[in-house]
Design an enzyme around this catalytic site. Sequence first.
Site, PDB file in Angstrom:
ATOM      1  CE1 TYR A   1      -3.203   3.040   0.774  1.00  0.00           C
ATOM      2  CE2 TYR A   1      -1.828   3.401   2.711  1.00  0.00           C
ATOM      3  CZ  TYR A   1      -2.817   3.837   1.832  1.00  0.00           C
ATOM      4  OH  TYR A   1      -3.403   5.064   2.029  1.00  0.00           O
TER       5      TYR A   1
ATOM      6  NE  ARG B   1      -3.084   7.667  -3.508  1.00  0.00           N
ATOM      7  CZ  ARG B   1      -3.922   7.285  -2.555  1.00  0.00           C
ATOM      8  NH1 ARG B   1      -5.200   7.084  -2.843  1.00  0.00           N
ATOM      9  NH2 ARG B   1      -3.506   7.069  -1.330  1.00  0.00           N
TER      10      ARG B   1
ATOM     11  CE1 TYR C   1      -3.491  10.179   8.430  1.00  0.00           C
ATOM     12  CE2 TYR C   1      -2.999   8.424   6.868  1.00  0.00           C
ATOM     13  CZ  TYR C   1      -3.895   9.072   7.702  1.00  0.00           C
ATOM     14  OH  TYR C   1      -5.178   8.603   7.795  1.00  0.00           O
TER      15      TYR C   1
ATOM     16  NE  ARG D   1      -8.833  11.897   6.914  1.00  0.00           N
ATOM     17  CZ  ARG D   1      -8.105  10.824   7.119  1.00  0.00           C
ATOM     18  NH1 ARG D   1      -8.537   9.633   6.724  1.00  0.00           N
ATOM     19  NH2 ARG D   1      -6.920  10.920   7.679  1.00  0.00           N
TER      20      ARG D   1
ATOM     21  CD  GLU E   1     -10.884   2.053   4.252  1.00  0.00           C
ATOM     22  OE1 GLU E   1      -9.784   1.729   4.736  1.00  0.00           O
ATOM     23  OE2 GLU E   1     -11.020   2.468   3.085  1.00  0.00           O
TER      24      GLU E   1
HETATM   25  C1  3EB Z   1      -6.957   6.163   6.430  1.00  0.00           C
HETATM   26  O1  3EB Z   1      -7.826   6.920   6.848  1.00  0.00           O
HETATM   27  C2  3EB Z   1      -7.429   4.770   6.154  1.00  0.00           C
HETATM   28  O2  3EB Z   1      -5.148   5.702   0.333  1.00  0.00           O
HETATM   29  O3  3EB Z   1      -6.869   6.260  -0.884  1.00  0.00           O
HETATM   30  C3  3EB Z   1      -8.904   5.462   3.587  1.00  0.00           C
HETATM   31  C4  3EB Z   1      -9.372   6.071   2.420  1.00  0.00           C
HETATM   32  C5  3EB Z   1      -7.615   4.983   3.620  1.00  0.00           C
HETATM   33  C6  3EB Z   1      -8.549   6.208   1.301  1.00  0.00           C
HETATM   34  C7  3EB Z   1      -6.356   5.904   0.181  1.00  0.00           C
HETATM   35  C8  3EB Z   1      -6.796   5.112   2.508  1.00  0.00           C
HETATM   36  C9  3EB Z   1      -7.253   5.731   1.351  1.00  0.00           C
HETATM   37  O4  3EB Z   1      -5.775   6.482   6.290  1.00  0.00           O
HETATM   38  C10 3EB Z   1      -7.084   4.279   4.816  1.00  0.00           C
END
Ligand code: 3EB
Length: 335
Positions: free
Chosen positions: A135, A142, A194, A207, A307
């Site tokens: 991932y 990406r 992050y 989000r 999720e």
């Molecule tokens: C997170 O909140 C959980 O990499 O496109 C959620 C939604 C998550 C999209 C992405 C990853 C992605 O980090 C994982």
Amino acid sequence: MFMHRFSSQPAETLLSDPTTFAVVTFNGCCEVSIPGLIHSGIEALPESESVEVWQIPGAEVQREQRGDCYITKTQDVLCAAVCASATECLDIKQAAYRSYMQLIDIMAETAYPYPLRFWNYLPHINRGAGDREYYKVFCEGRLNAFSQSGYLNEQFPAASALGHGGDAAVFYVFASKQPAKHFENPTQEKAYHYPRQYGKSRPSFARATALSPQRESTLFISGTAAIVGHESIHCGATQAQVETTLDNIRTLLAHSGRHISALQSFKVYLRDAAALTQVKNIVQSQFPKVATLYTRADICRDNLLVEIEAHCESGASAGKQEPLIRTKTQTLRLQ
Ligand code: 3EB
């Protein structure tokens, strides 16, 4: 603008309707070879429908193939899908880069330059350690594609990224002619901020994303998990992770000015199929009116068990307001 629902009808029947924007299957097959039809690679759990349908009432869609990409267009929105083969997926950084460049090029060429939401369905998503975890390497490819195409962090749209048991990947995007509006969750760190421990390149998504101001009633909510700040919480505890996830969705709805009654659908991704009954009980008791599809999938962090992504439309049903109910976890966190 969108009507999102789950169905057991054959894909061909659904595609014969000119208002059908996209049909996504959840039967384990991972492929795109017909415009408008996307085989996600993910499997629906028993008693769930195996197909999701996106329709745009009143629209007359146009479907076409452009190179490796399969597209559906209306006057306002585009769906473009591309697959990366098992061989291409051996180098997921390159496969993600190439697939994203293809989708971004199509968005530019067809003049739907504003992404609303991406879905990323990948093989063996948790394979590999440290920075080499699949991932995290996907995130590098990406971000390279977004950066090279001139996208800034604040322009990343909503997304989901899940793993399945196959060996190919499918990527698809909904995009708009009009600028979109992106939202963050105030209780979560922005994914594109992050800390370094989550990989060399940060995840590129928002989000939630709403259609342009005139059509703000549509809101795409990203895959949401038990993450507070940047950390996974309640690791190993399914019930607490589901409750935190639902709290995160409520917080995001409030932050984006939506009422609970705008929720049209949930798609639940479960790492462990055996947790289905337990998770269904929680989701159904808290959101009895939201159409929900339950699937088996790997979440992008190995300490996450669940999720949930969501779709909101506030149209005809927006008047039927119900009181906002706060759960124990959310009340505790807000103190
Ligand atoms: C997170 O909140 C959980 O990499 O496109 C959620 C939604 C998550 C999209 C992405 C990853 C992605 O980090 C994982």
